[in-house]
Structures are given as C-alpha cells and as structure tokens.
Design a protein around this motif. Structure first.
Motif, PDB file in Angstrom:
ATOM      1  N   ILE A 213      41.967  38.921  49.195  1.00 29.48           N
ATOM      2  CA  ILE A 213      40.891  39.617  49.911  1.00 29.48           C
ATOM      3  C   ILE A 213      39.663  39.745  49.014  1.00 29.48           C
ATOM      4  O   ILE A 213      38.529  39.537  49.454  1.00 29.48           O
ATOM      5  CB  ILE A 213      41.398  40.992  50.397  1.00 29.48           C
ATOM      6  N   LYS A 214      39.855  40.077  47.736  1.00 27.57           N
ATOM      7  CA  LYS A 214      38.729  40.154  46.802  1.00 27.57           C
ATOM      8  C   LYS A 214      38.013  38.812  46.676  1.00 27.57           C
ATOM      9  O   LYS A 214      36.782  38.753  46.640  1.00 27.57           O
ATOM     10  CB  LYS A 214      39.229  40.621  45.429  1.00 27.57           C
ATOM     11  N   LEU A 215      38.790  37.730  46.608  1.00 27.38           N
ATOM     12  CA  LEU A 215      38.181  36.411  46.469  1.00 27.38           C
ATOM     13  C   LEU A 215      37.374  36.040  47.713  1.00 27.38           C
ATOM     14  O   LEU A 215      36.278  35.480  47.612  1.00 27.38           O
ATOM     15  CB  LEU A 215      39.258  35.358  46.216  1.00 27.38           C
ATOM     16  N   ILE A 216      37.906  36.340  48.888  1.00 31.77           N
ATOM     17  CA  ILE A 216      37.186  36.036  50.132  1.00 31.77           C
ATOM     18  C   ILE A 216      35.895  36.846  50.209  1.00 31.77           C
ATOM     19  O   ILE A 216      34.838  36.339  50.593  1.00 31.77           O
ATOM     20  CB  ILE A 216      38.073  36.320  51.357  1.00 31.77           C
ATOM     21  N   LEU A 217      35.967  38.102  49.819  1.00 34.79           N
ATOM     22  CA  LEU A 217      34.791  38.977  49.885  1.00 34.79           C
ATOM     23  C   LEU A 217      33.826  38.747  48.731  1.00 34.79           C
ATOM     24  O   LEU A 217      32.657  39.152  48.814  1.00 34.79           O
ATOM     25  CB  LEU A 217      35.234  40.440  49.882  1.00 34.79           C
ATOM     26  N   GLY A 218      34.297  38.131  47.650  1.00 35.13           N
ATOM     27  CA  GLY A 218      33.451  37.982  46.471  1.00 35.13           C
ATOM     28  C   GLY A 218      33.157  39.308  45.813  1.00 35.13           C
ATOM     29  O   GLY A 218      32.058  39.534  45.287  1.00 35.13           O
ATOM     30  N   THR A 219      34.150  40.196  45.798  1.00 33.31           N
ATOM     31  CA  THR A 219      33.943  41.523  45.224  1.00 33.31           C
ATOM     32  C   THR A 219      35.006  41.807  44.172  1.00 33.31           C
ATOM     33  O   THR A 219      36.049  41.162  44.117  1.00 33.31           O
ATOM     34  CB  THR A 219      33.999  42.606  46.327  1.00 33.31           C
ATOM     35  N   GLY A 220      34.726  42.779  43.320  1.00 33.45           N
ATOM     36  CA  GLY A 220      35.681  43.148  42.287  1.00 33.45           C
ATOM     37  C   GLY A 220      35.818  42.073  41.223  1.00 33.45           C
ATOM     38  O   GLY A 220      35.042  41.121  41.153  1.00 33.45           O
ATOM     39  N   THR A 221      36.828  42.209  40.392  1.00 31.19           N
ATOM     40  CA  THR A 221      37.106  41.255  39.317  1.00 31.19           C
ATOM     41  C   THR A 221      38.454  40.624  39.569  1.00 31.19           C
ATOM     42  O   THR A 221      39.480  41.293  39.485  1.00 31.19           O
ATOM     43  CB  THR A 221      37.119  41.956  37.951  1.00 31.19           C
ATOM     44  N   PRO A 222      38.491  39.336  39.887  1.00 35.30           N
ATOM     45  CA  PRO A 222      39.783  38.697  40.175  1.00 35.30           C
ATOM     46  C   PRO A 222      40.615  38.513  38.913  1.00 35.30           C
ATOM     47  O   PRO A 222      40.096  38.546  37.794  1.00 35.30           O
ATOM     48  CB  PRO A 222      39.380  37.348  40.775  1.00 35.30           C
ATOM     49  N   LEU A 223      41.902  38.307  39.120  1.00 36.13           N
ATOM     50  CA  LEU A 223      42.823  38.079  38.003  1.00 36.13           C
ATOM     51  C   LEU A 223      42.756  36.622  37.558  1.00 36.13           C
ATOM     52  O   LEU A 223      43.771  35.937  37.453  1.00 36.13           O
ATOM     53  CB  LEU A 223      44.252  38.441  38.416  1.00 36.13           C
ATOM     54  N   LEU A 224      41.558  36.159  37.269  1.00 31.92           N
ATOM     55  CA  LEU A 224      41.364  34.802  36.765  1.00 31.92           C
ATOM     56  C   LEU A 224      41.076  34.899  35.270  1.00 31.92           C
ATOM     57  O   LEU A 224      40.171  35.623  34.853  1.00 31.92           O
ATOM     58  CB  LEU A 224      40.211  34.119  37.485  1.00 31.92           C
ATOM     59  N   GLY A 225      41.873  34.179  34.479  1.00 30.68           N
ATOM     60  CA  GLY A 225      41.743  34.303  33.032  1.00 30.68           C
ATOM     61  C   GLY A 225      42.572  35.434  32.458  1.00 30.68           C
ATOM     62  O   GLY A 225      42.502  35.703  31.256  1.00 30.68           O
ATOM     63  N   ARG A 226      43.357  36.065  33.283  1.00 30.45           N
ATOM     64  CA  ARG A 226      44.274  37.107  32.810  1.00 30.45           C
ATOM     65  C   ARG A 226      45.446  37.200  33.776  1.00 30.45           C
ATOM     66  O   ARG A 226      45.314  36.883  34.959  1.00 30.45           O
ATOM     67  CB  ARG A 226      43.585  38.466  32.668  1.00 30.45           C
ATOM     68  N   MET A 227      46.577  37.593  33.269  1.00 31.59           N
ATOM     69  CA  MET A 227      47.785  37.732  34.075  1.00 31.59           C
ATOM     70  C   MET A 227      48.271  39.171  34.014  1.00 31.59           C
ATOM     71  O   MET A 227      48.352  39.765  32.928  1.00 31.59           O
ATOM     72  CB  MET A 227      48.883  36.784  33.579  1.00 31.59           C
ATOM     73  N   MET A 228      48.571  39.733  35.179  1.00 27.33           N
ATOM     74  CA  MET A 228      49.136  41.078  35.240  1.00 27.33           C
ATOM     75  C   MET A 228      50.661  40.972  35.167  1.00 27.33           C
ATOM     76  O   MET A 228      51.285  40.279  35.976  1.00 27.33           O
ATOM     77  CB  MET A 228      48.733  41.795  36.523  1.00 27.33           C
ATOM     78  N   LEU A 229      51.241  41.642  34.194  1.00 30.12           N
ATOM     79  CA  LEU A 229      52.693  41.713  34.052  1.00 30.12           C
ATOM     80  C   LEU A 229      53.163  43.058  34.592  1.00 30.12           C
ATOM     81  O   LEU A 229      52.658  44.116  34.183  1.00 30.12           O
ATOM     82  CB  LEU A 229      53.103  41.558  32.593  1.00 30.12           C
ATOM     83  N   ILE A 230      54.106  43.035  35.493  1.00 34.84           N
ATOM     84  CA  ILE A 230      54.603  44.247  36.132  1.00 34.84           C
ATOM     85  C   ILE A 230      56.035  44.488  35.669  1.00 34.84           C
ATOM     86  O   ILE A 230      56.893  43.604  35.786  1.00 34.84           O
ATOM     87  CB  ILE A 230      54.571  44.100  37.669  1.00 34.84           C
ATOM     88  N   ASP A 231      56.293  45.645  35.122  1.00 40.56           N
ATOM     89  CA  ASP A 231      57.636  46.032  34.699  1.00 40.56           C
ATOM     90  C   ASP A 231      58.076  47.186  35.585  1.00 40.56           C
ATOM     91  O   ASP A 231      57.653  48.333  35.401  1.00 40.56           O
ATOM     92  CB  ASP A 231      57.636  46.445  33.229  1.00 40.56           C
ATOM     93  N   GLY A 232      58.904  46.868  36.567  1.00 41.28           N
ATOM     94  CA  GLY A 232      59.327  47.891  37.518  1.00 41.28           C
ATOM     95  C   GLY A 232      60.203  48.955  36.909  1.00 41.28           C
ATOM     96  O   GLY A 232      60.152  50.118  37.319  1.00 41.28           O
ATOM     97  N   LEU A 233      61.014  48.595  35.928  1.00 38.29           N
ATOM     98  CA  LEU A 233      61.913  49.578  35.316  1.00 38.29           C
ATOM     99  C   LEU A 233      61.148  50.633  34.534  1.00 38.29           C
ATOM    100  O   LEU A 233      61.483  51.822  34.563  1.00 38.29           O
ATOM    101  CB  LEU A 233      62.921  48.876  34.411  1.00 38.29           C
ATOM    102  N   SER A 234      60.124  50.217  33.803  1.00 34.27           N
ATOM    103  CA  SER A 234      59.357  51.184  33.007  1.00 34.27           C
ATOM    104  C   SER A 234      58.176  51.756  33.773  1.00 34.27           C
ATOM    105  O   SER A 234      57.529  52.695  33.316  1.00 34.27           O
ATOM    106  CB  SER A 234      58.850  50.518  31.716  1.00 34.27           C
TER     107      SER A 234
END
Length: 383
Positions: A218-239
């Motif tokens: 949705i951000k990419l379509i709207l051209g808003t915010g900062t996309p996760l390009l050049g960075r990766m979000m790591l999600i740790d559900g346990l912690s």
C-alpha cells in the motif's frame, strides 16, 4: 474518479481515506492498482485479505495448489468446508466478501520461468508469498527483467523476514537497488533451507508477516512513507521484538541492471522512434504521432534478444533493426533511439528497462504518457 465512487465503497473505505496520506486521491490510486500475488496460502491469506479490504483494483492470484487440513493453522482464506478445493477459489471468495469492487483474477498454474513474464507483466508490484526458493528465484528473474518491485516475506517457526526488492527504483527516490540474490545466493545451500513443512510455523506469525507485506504494498502504491527497500525487518515472535538490518547491492548479483530515466516532451530527440506499448484498442482510440511503431507491452516482453539477432520480417521492430544495421541507417549517424510511451507512464518505463537490458538503443520513456499533442517524428525508418 472519486466523485463517482459508489456510496457503499465510499463508506467502506472512509476510515483509511481519513488518513492525510491517503484521502480521495490516494484511494483512487489504490483502486487503479494491479498487484500480482504469488501464493494463496499462509502469507497470501493476509496479503489478499488486506489488499482487497484496502480497495486495490485488481489482484492476480497465482497458485496451483489445493486446500489440505494441515494448511488451516495459518491459511485463513480457507476452511474445513473448502478442503480439496483450489486455493485460488478461496482467494476469489474472500476478496468478494470484503471488496466487491476488487477484481480478482485467478491463475491456477504453477509459476515457471516460461510463464512468469506473461503472468507478472501487467502488475504494478509483486507479492512473493511463495514457500520455496525455486519459486522465489523465478519471481526474482522476472521482476528484475520487468523492473517491478517485489514485496518479500519468509517464515521460520516463530520468526519471519519482510523486505522489498527492486532492481530499478525511481532515481528521484534515492532508494538503493537491492534484489533477492543480494541476500540469498542462488545456490544449493539456499535451496536446501527447510520450509514450513519441515521446520514448522505458528499461524499468528504468518498473519503478522503477511499484514506487514500488505502494508508495504500500500505504501508503494501511494508513494508514501519509507519502504523496506535496502533494509530487512526481522520479526522474532517469541521475544516480541523486531530488528532492521541494512541490505546492500552485492557484486555477485551483477549490478548491471539497465537504468533508464523519464523524459519530458520538450527533451524528445526528433530522431527518436516513438514506440506505443499500449493495448491495440487504446492505440486505435488515441493514435500516436505519424510513424509510431506499435508493440503492446505483453508482446514486447517476449523479446529475448537485442538488435544483433534478426527479427522476423513482420515484427514491429524489424524496420528499426534494419535501420540500425551498417549501411541501413536513415537519420543521425549515431542512430535512432526508441522512445516507449503508454497512457500514463508505468508500462513505458517497464518497456524501456526491458529493451535497454537487451541492448536496444533507448532514449528513455515518455514521462506522464502520451501528451495531448505530440511532436511528429522525423525520418522514414519507422514501421
């Protein structure tokens, strides 16, 4: 336009249209967007649900699988009442319940290198909800050729990864060009990584990951915010933590993606070959300037080589190729350049990137699509 939006659609999207980054104009962008979703399983379930709920205009859903009982801890598009059914059918039903105005086009086939260009060519972006690196690399190869951004998600037990890959982001965005092979080399070790079937996965982690993927789209379509390009979000559900890690372009990935830039009409080289990549019915309704070469984008993307190899005599680019041959040039000595155009700009940008990557001389692409009045091209080498 938004003033013609049906009352039920306006009410359904009211809360997000209230956001200053969306409004009526942003909602129109969402309703005009076309997104390809590879996989209608775990990640595809929240992706398809939230993109439809947001009012995305067209979703192409690619999946050849059937619903199994072991899918249901995480694949919430489906249920015990649809066991044995096609997953694409579940995607169509879920989207219709949420957003009747969203068109869902099911493609009940397995994505391959042979069909990827055709299936993904018309998409503004691609959602990689696949569960194997074989499919991920197929998406990578097609997306790199098309210059289309890919929203990527991967799962492992209680953890997940989300990022955006894009071989040719807009120059003005100042975002890095990072692709799948910058992070995951296409080798035996990568392909041997266990999937959800071997390692297991928690459904709630899948839901979080797919929701974040939908948010990035949705951000990419709207051209808003900062996309996760050049960075990766790591999600740790346990912690209960998330971490961003930077991604950079690796030398191993090639780093030779053809880059072309938009040009304004006053900057058009008078020797340029105007190349119309619209559908035939669009070209008939509003023709290009005299001498325009018509080559719809879906056919153009089937082109697999540059001007060094002969084209069939009836190919739209054959006269251009003949003009580029030694002794066959008409016009400036440095040769004609191709100038793709479409109705608004995105298709012509895709065409320009593909042609440049194959070695065809490309001036750029016409920014903003075909203007109201066009400059008549010079020269007689246009077919």
């Amino acid at each position: 336009m938004h003033q013609d939006r049906p009352a039920h659609t306006a009410e359904r999207t009211l809360r997000q249209r209230t956001l200053p980054q969306i409004g009526d104009s942003g909602q129109d962008l969402l309703s005009q967007a076309s997104i390809a979703v590879v996989g209608a399983g775990g990640l595809g379930s929240p992706v398809i649900s939230y993109l439809a709920a947001a009012g995305i205009g067209t979703l192409h859903v690619i999946d050849d699988d059937h619903v199994e009982l072991s899918n249901l801890n995480r694949q919430t598009l489906h249920g015990v009442d649809t066991l044995g059914g096609l997953k694409t059918d579940g995607a169509v039903s879920a989207a219709r319940r949420l957003s009747p105005e969203t068109t869902v086009i099911p493609h009940t086939v397995r994505l391959t290198d042979a069909n990827a260009a055709d299936l993904l060519a018309g998409a503004d972006l691609i959602m990689d909800g696949s569960d194997s690196f074989t499919t991920r690399f197929i998406i990578h190869r097609a997306a790199t050729a098309l210059g289309t951004p890919v929203v990527f998600g991967a799962l492992m037990q209680w953890s997940a990864q989300v990022t955006v890959f894009w071989s040719d982001p807009p120059v003005a965005s100042h975002l890095p060009a990072v692709v799948l092979t910058d992070v995951f080399p296409d080798n035996a070790a990568t392909h041997a990584a266990p999937g959800c079937a071997e390692a297991g996965v928690l459904g709630a982690v899948v839901g979080i990951t797919g929701s974040l993927m939908a948010l990035e789209a949705i951000k990419l379509i709207l051209g808003t915010g900062t996309p996760l390009l050049g960075r990766m979000m790591l999600i740790d559900g346990l912690s209960g933590t998330t971490t961003d890690i930077p991604l950079t372009r690796s030398a191993a990935s090639g780093g030779d993606t053809a880059r072309v830039v938009p040009i304004d009409r006053p900057d058009v080289d008078p020797a340029a070959v105007w190349l119309d990549v619209r559908r035939p019915e669009e070209s008939r309704e509003r023709p290009g300037p005299p001498g325009t070469v018509e080559l719809p984008l879906d056919r153009l993307l089937r082109l697999r080589h540059g001007p060094e190899l002969p084209l069939p005599p009836d190919h739209p680019l054959a006269p251009v190729q003949a003009a580029l041959a030694p002794g066959g040039m008409v016009g400036p000595p440095d040769g004609a350049t191709l100038l793709p155009f479409c109705a608004a700009g995105p298709r012509s940008a895709t065409a320009a990137r593909h042609l440049a990557r194959l070695g065809w001389p490309v001036q750029g692409y016409l920014d903003g699509g075909l203007p109201t009045a066009t400059t008549e091209p010079s020269g007689d080498h246009r077919g």
